[in-house]
Design a protein around this motif. Structure first.
Motif, short mmCIF file in Angstrom:
data_model
loop_
_atom_site.label_atom_id
_atom_site.label_comp_id
_atom_site.label_asym_id
_atom_site.label_seq_id
_atom_site.Cartn_x
_atom_site.Cartn_y
_atom_site.Cartn_z
N ILE A 3 -3.24 -10.16 7.19
CA ILE A 3 -1.80 -10.89 6.07
C ILE A 3 -3.03 -11.34 5.12
O ILE A 3 -2.85 -11.17 4.00
CB ILE A 3 -1.16 -11.95 7.37
N ILE A 6 -3.63 -8.24 2.44
CA ILE A 6 -2.36 -8.54 1.55
C ILE A 6 -2.51 -9.49 0.33
O ILE A 6 -1.96 -9.58 -1.06
CB ILE A 6 -1.22 -7.63 2.04
N HIS A 21 7.92 -13.68 4.96
CA HIS A 21 8.90 -13.26 6.46
C HIS A 21 9.96 -14.69 6.94
O HIS A 21 11.37 -13.48 7.49
CB HIS A 21 7.73 -13.32 7.43
N PRO A 29 5.82 -6.53 9.41
CA PRO A 29 5.31 -5.43 9.01
C PRO A 29 4.95 -4.85 10.54
O PRO A 29 5.24 -5.33 11.72
CB PRO A 29 4.01 -5.36 8.45
N ARG A 37 -0.24 -8.40 12.13
CA ARG A 37 0.00 -7.43 11.22
C ARG A 37 -0.77 -6.77 10.75
O ARG A 37 -2.09 -6.80 10.48
CB ARG A 37 0.96 -8.61 10.62
N TYR A 39 -0.25 -4.70 7.31
CA TYR A 39 0.55 -4.27 5.74
C TYR A 39 0.20 -2.88 5.61
O TYR A 39 -0.93 -2.51 5.17
CB TYR A 39 0.31 -5.07 5.21
N ASP A 43 5.00 -2.72 1.20
CA ASP A 43 4.73 -3.89 1.61
C ASP A 43 4.07 -4.74 0.14
O ASP A 43 4.68 -5.55 0.41
CB ASP A 43 4.14 -4.23 3.40
#
Length: 262
Positions: A3, A6, A21, A29, A37, A39, A43
């Motif tokens: 996270i 990204i 989210h 994801p 997570r 991604y 995404d």
């Protein structure tokens, strides 16, 4: 990508990603075996689109509608609406800057009243009153009157404000008007520590009602509130500023002028 990765790539915060989210804008994801997570580039592309749309000024509900329409028709409609909104905001901003320019000029020349910033029209009225009353002892009720006018200058719609201030200006220009007004202020000041049942309350109410010109009376609603000035909410706050006897005198005066208007 995790996270933080990204978020850094797209230029948002991890907190924003979690919020998207939660709002259903960005699907969750897949997760790695350790629970983090994971991604993908897809995404990141979607997150970048969300960022671009929010930067254009779209609310999250509007962004959701855009993302739900793969054909892009909703996007065109929303962007057209946004363009109209931005045009209105630009016009409003221009008006505010023009007003700010006038206030800056007043402040730099030492002409900004204590109750300011106010409109140039009200500032001119305050200056005129200051000249007319120079040398008089300051009245607590007169000071409160100026505060109320400064409030109305902000909350009353422009057209009604201009009409009200024009009537006030003509009233102060009438022969003997300022002297009569200060006689009323004196009657109201004398009620600062009085009981609402004091017989002087009726005298002050009638004197106040007599001072108000028909043009001002026409701007009052049925309950005596200034038109467009916030109705009962404004009046509740207005009366809370006065000691009980003064508030009762003003209430009676407003009832008298409302009856006169009918």
């Amino acid at each position: 990508m995790r996270i933080g990765e990204i978020a850094a790539l797209v230029g948002v915060t991890p907190r924003a990603v979690r919020h998207y989210h939660h709002q259903g804008l960005l699907p969750e994801p897949t997760r790695r075996a350790n629970g983090y997570r994971d991604y993908s580039v897809r995404d990141a592309v979607l997150l970048a689109r969300i960022r671009r749309l929010t930067e254009l000024g779209l609310g999250l509900d509007e962004v959701r509608d855009v993302l739900a329409d793969d054909a892009g028709r909703e996007l065109v409609e929303v962007l057209e609406g946004l363009d109209d909104d931005l045009a209105r905001q630009q016009e409003l901003l221009s008006e505010r800057r023009e007003r700010l320019g006038a206030l800056l000029e007043q402040a730099r020349s030492g002409r900004l009243p204590e109750e300011g910033p106010v409109s140039p029209e009200l500032a001119a009225l305050f200056r005129s009153l200051a000249e007319e009353t120079a040398g008089r002892p300051e009245s607590a009720t007169a000071a409160k009157d100026r505060e109320v006018l400064a409030l109305l200058d902000t909350v009353v719609p422009a057209g009604e404000r201009d009409r009200l201030l024009g009537a006030m200006r003509r009233m102060t220009e009438a022969p003997g008007a300022v002297e009569r007004a200060y006689e009323v202020y004196g009657l109201l000041d004398a009620l600062a520590d009085a009981d609402p049942g004091d017989p002087r309350v009726e005298e002050a109410a009638r004197a106040l009602a007599d001072c108000m010109p028909d043009e001002v009376v026409e701007g009052l609603t049925e309950d005596g509130a200034p038109a467009g000035g916030g109705g009962s909410t404004f009046m509740d706050a207005f009366f809370a500023e006065f000691p009980p006897a003064q508030a009762e005198a003003v209430r009676r005066a407003l009832r008298l002028v409302a009856e006169r208007a009918r």
